[in-house]
Design a protein around this motif. Structure first.
Motif, PDB file in Angstrom:
ATOM      1  N   PHE A 183       0.825  -1.204   0.000  1.00  0.00           N
ATOM      2  CA  PHE A 183       0.000   0.000   0.000  1.00  0.00           C
ATOM      3  C   PHE A 183       0.862   1.259   0.000  1.00  0.00           C
ATOM      4  O   PHE A 183       0.612   2.201  -0.776  1.00  0.00           O
ATOM      5  CB  PHE A 183      -0.934  -0.012   1.209  1.00  0.00           C
ATOM      6  N   ARG A 184       1.900   1.278   0.854  1.00  0.00           N
ATOM      7  CA  ARG A 184       2.758   2.455   0.924  1.00  0.00           C
ATOM      8  C   ARG A 184       3.516   2.656  -0.385  1.00  0.00           C
ATOM      9  O   ARG A 184       3.715   3.796  -0.831  1.00  0.00           O
ATOM     10  CB  ARG A 184       3.737   2.322   2.092  1.00  0.00           C
ATOM     11  N   TRP A 228       2.697   1.663  -3.557  1.00  0.00           N
ATOM     12  CA  TRP A 228       1.844   2.140  -4.637  1.00  0.00           C
ATOM     13  C   TRP A 228       1.298   3.535  -4.346  1.00  0.00           C
ATOM     14  O   TRP A 228       1.113   4.342  -5.260  1.00  0.00           O
ATOM     15  CB  TRP A 228       0.692   1.162  -4.878  1.00  0.00           C
ATOM     16  N   SER A 229       1.040   3.846  -3.069  1.00  0.00           N
ATOM     17  CA  SER A 229       0.540   5.180  -2.719  1.00  0.00           C
ATOM     18  C   SER A 229       1.585   6.245  -2.991  1.00  0.00           C
ATOM     19  O   SER A 229       1.253   7.389  -3.343  1.00  0.00           O
ATOM     20  CB  SER A 229       0.138   5.208  -1.238  1.00  0.00           C
ATOM     21  N   THR A 230       2.845   5.899  -2.828  1.00  0.00           N
ATOM     22  CA  THR A 230       3.918   6.861  -3.097  1.00  0.00           C
ATOM     23  C   THR A 230       3.859   7.351  -4.532  1.00  0.00           C
ATOM     24  O   THR A 230       4.086   8.532  -4.815  1.00  0.00           O
ATOM     25  CB  THR A 230       5.287   6.215  -2.806  1.00  0.00           C
ATOM     26  N   GLN A 270       1.135   7.205  -6.397  1.00  0.00           N
ATOM     27  CA  GLN A 270      -0.233   7.604  -6.714  1.00  0.00           C
ATOM     28  C   GLN A 270      -0.739   6.891  -7.977  1.00  0.00           C
ATOM     29  O   GLN A 270      -1.328   7.490  -8.877  1.00  0.00           O
ATOM     30  CB  GLN A 270      -0.334   9.120  -6.880  1.00  0.00           C
ATOM     31  N   TYR A 276      -3.397   0.304  -7.878  1.00  0.00           N
ATOM     32  CA  TYR A 276      -2.714  -0.949  -7.531  1.00  0.00           C
ATOM     33  C   TYR A 276      -3.044  -2.046  -8.536  1.00  0.00           C
ATOM     34  O   TYR A 276      -4.185  -2.203  -8.965  1.00  0.00           O
ATOM     35  CB  TYR A 276      -3.121  -1.400  -6.125  1.00  0.00           C
TER      36      TYR A 276
END
Length: 415
Positions: free
Chosen positions: A161-162, A164-166, A168, A171
């Motif tokens: 999660f971290r 892919w969130s980085t 943006q 996923y």
């Protein structure tokens, strides 16, 4: 060791393994990319079936950190430590039409993971196949002493999660891999003090004693001329052991740079405990470096037997220095040319030890006995030279005289 292009060489090799399998196993039209996660699915570039290999992290390798370069830094020498890296990749599969109606990306990811499972270690052949210019000195990953390994990593949901969130980015199902270890050699020269000529009176070599003798031909020691640490072409080497007499006796010399062992017949006078062999002055077929030798003995009425192997080193010999008196140019740089024996192969690591510094040779593409060195920032003076090839130094100390002295033929004057 590897140079600073090793990271790119690893990525290119992994991409080539994936693309090669997809192209040959009926997965036509699959594109393998190495783009960041937020740029991987760029509709302007890629919109069909795709596998993306993204290098998202590098980390020092704890096992190799602060270690000296194997076979290149000897006792008493100082060199900048290696840069050992573990590389972390994210493998992601994409399918056109977002997996409708079939989960194509799942098939692609499974195939890609199978490819890495079939290649847990990147062999020199894998690397050379991915890099057609591997014979160029620019690429030397295939010569690395430690093989590069691929290991599947288990990332937690939070880690994914971290990550892919980085970026943006939406996923997609992915798998992570650790690829290690990449050993990047420092470009700073090593400090190489001159060797000590005189040994202490109680400095003795190891003494081997045995009361149980094998019934087969066996080697116990190798004696080099004048108690040198290395032999040179033209030297006579003494091999000690037992049960060495036979109808046919051949000495086998093996080196990793040679495709086949070199076979040499001993000089006359073989006994059961001693063999003498002269190293042929054949510069084109020998290489400087570390060797193992064994003896093949054929006795009457018996099958041929090969002894155990013993190691020794073959030192390069400086035949000429051009020029012996050199004037620095306006930038304080000098160029020296060494004529050496045996000839040097293109993949051998060659360095000139000038005083207490190490200077790497200019790149070569063919086998040659002529080496060029460009030296910057050197102060005027007289310097003794040593040639180091694959970790073996030329013999600077002349031990044929008493007391031993430095060889004056290996000295250059810089003005």
């Amino acid at each position: 060791m590897s140079n600073s292009l090793a990271i790119a060489a690893v990525t290119t090799t992994l991409r080539h393994l994936l693309q090669q399998r997809f192209d040959t196993d009926g997965f036509g039209g699959i594109t393998v990319t190495t783009r960041p996660l937020d740029k991987a699915r760029d509709n302007n570039i890629t919109s069909g079936d795709q596998v993306n290999l993204f290098l998202y992290h590098t980390q020092p390798n704890a096992a190799w950190r602060n270690m000296d370069i194997p076979s290149q830094v000897k006792s008493g020498e100082t060199a900048q430590p290696l840069l050992p890296l573990n590389l972390y990749y994210m493998l992601t599969a994409y399918a056109k039409n977002d997996d409708f109606p079939e989960p194509t990306s799942h098939r692609l990811l499974g195939e890609a993971m199978s490819i890495f499972n079939d290649h847990p270690i990147l062999s020199p052949a894998d690397i050379r196949g991915a890099l057609p210019g591997i014979n160029s000195p620019e690429f030397d990953l295939d010569q690395q002493v430690e093989r590069v390994r691929i290991v599947l990593q288990a990332l937690s949901v939070d880690d994914l999660f971290r990550l892919w969130s980085t970026f943006q980015a939406p996923y997609r199902i992915s798998s992570a891999y650790e690829v290690s270890v990449v050993l990047i050699e420092s470009r700073r020269p090593a400090k190489t003090p001159l060797p000590v000529i005189r040994r202490q009176s109680d400095d003795r070599g190891p003494v081997v004693q045995s009361d149980l003798m094998s019934p087969f031909p066996t080697l116990t020691s190798v004696q080099l001329p004048n108690q040198e640490g290395s032999a040179r072409l033209g030297n006579v080497v003494t091999i000690n052991g037992f049960h060495l007499e036979g109808e046919i006796v051949v000495v086998l010399f093996m080196n990793p740079r040679l495709a086949n062992p070199i076979q040499v017949s001993p000089v006359p006078g073989i006994t059961g405990t001693k063999i003498k062999v002269e190293l042929p002055n054949d510069s084109g077929n020998w290489v400087a470096g570390f060797y193992t030798l064994g003896v093949r003995v054929t006795q009457t009425g018996q099958p041929s037997r090969t002894t155990n192997e013993l190691s020794f080193s073959l030192a390069p010999q400086i035949l000429d220095i051009i020029p012996r008196q050199v004037i620095r140019d306006a930038n304080g740089e000098v160029t020296l040319v060494m004529i050496c024996s045996p000839q040097v192969r293109s993949q051998q690591r060659v360095a000139l030890l000038l005083g207490d510094r190490e200077v790497l040779a200019q790149s070569r593409t063919t086998q040659t006995d002529r080496l060029e060195f460009r030296i910057t920032g050197v102060t005027p003076g007289e310097y003794f030279l040593r040639l180091r090839i694959d970790g073996v130094d030329s013999l600077l100390v002349d031990r044929t005289v008493t007391p031993p002295v430095f060889d004056p033929n290996q000295k250059v004057s810089i003005i």
